[in-house]
Design a protein around this motif. Sequence first.
Motif, short mmCIF file in Angstrom:
data_model
loop_
_atom_site.label_atom_id
_atom_site.label_comp_id
_atom_site.label_asym_id
_atom_site.label_seq_id
_atom_site.Cartn_x
_atom_site.Cartn_y
_atom_site.Cartn_z
N TRP A 220 0.82 -1.21 0.00
CA TRP A 220 0.00 0.00 0.00
C TRP A 220 0.86 1.26 0.00
CZ3 TRP A 220 -4.62 1.22 -1.41
CH2 TRP A 220 -5.59 0.22 -1.49
N PHE B 257 1.89 1.73 -3.51
CA PHE B 257 0.73 2.20 -4.27
C PHE B 257 0.48 3.68 -4.00
CE2 PHE B 257 -3.84 3.09 -4.44
CZ PHE B 257 -4.11 2.78 -5.77
N ASP B 258 0.52 4.08 -2.73
CA ASP B 258 0.31 5.48 -2.38
C ASP B 258 1.38 6.38 -3.00
OD1 ASP B 258 -1.94 4.84 -0.92
OD2 ASP B 258 -0.93 4.90 1.02
N SER C 10 0.71 6.64 -6.68
CA SER C 10 -0.46 7.50 -6.91
C SER C 10 -0.10 8.96 -6.72
CB SER C 10 -1.59 7.13 -5.95
OG SER C 10 -2.05 5.84 -6.23
N ALA C 11 0.71 9.25 -5.70
CA ALA C 11 1.12 10.63 -5.44
C ALA C 11 1.98 11.14 -6.59
CB ALA C 11 1.88 10.72 -4.12
N ALA D 203 1.92 10.07 -9.70
CA ALA D 203 1.05 10.23 -10.87
C ALA D 203 0.24 11.52 -10.75
CB ALA D 203 0.12 9.03 -11.00
N GLY D 204 -0.22 11.83 -9.54
CA GLY D 204 -0.97 13.07 -9.33
C GLY D 204 -0.10 14.29 -9.56
#
Length: 76
Positions: free
Chosen positions: A55, A58-59, A62-63, A65-66
Motif C-alpha cells: 500500500w 501504491f500510495d 499514486s502521489a 502520478a498526481g
Amino acid sequence: MSRDIIKTLTYLSVHLTVGFTVAYVMTGSLALAGGIALVEPCINAIAFWFHERAWKRFDAASANAGTRAIHALHPA
C-alpha cells in the motif's frame, strides 16, 4: 494503561479465542487447535507487514502520478 493498549489486548484475546474455537471444532484436537491459534496471528502479522509495504508503494505511485498530472495541466 492506555485505551489503545487495552483495546489491542482485548482484540488479541478475541482473535485467539475465535481461532482456537474454530480450529478445535474443525480438528477435535486441543493441541492442534492451540498451535493454530498461536501460529496464525504470527503469520498474519508478517502478511500485514507485506500488505502495508504494498500500500505504501501504491500510495507513492499514486502521489507521483498526481504530481505529474498537475504539472501537465499547469506547466511551469
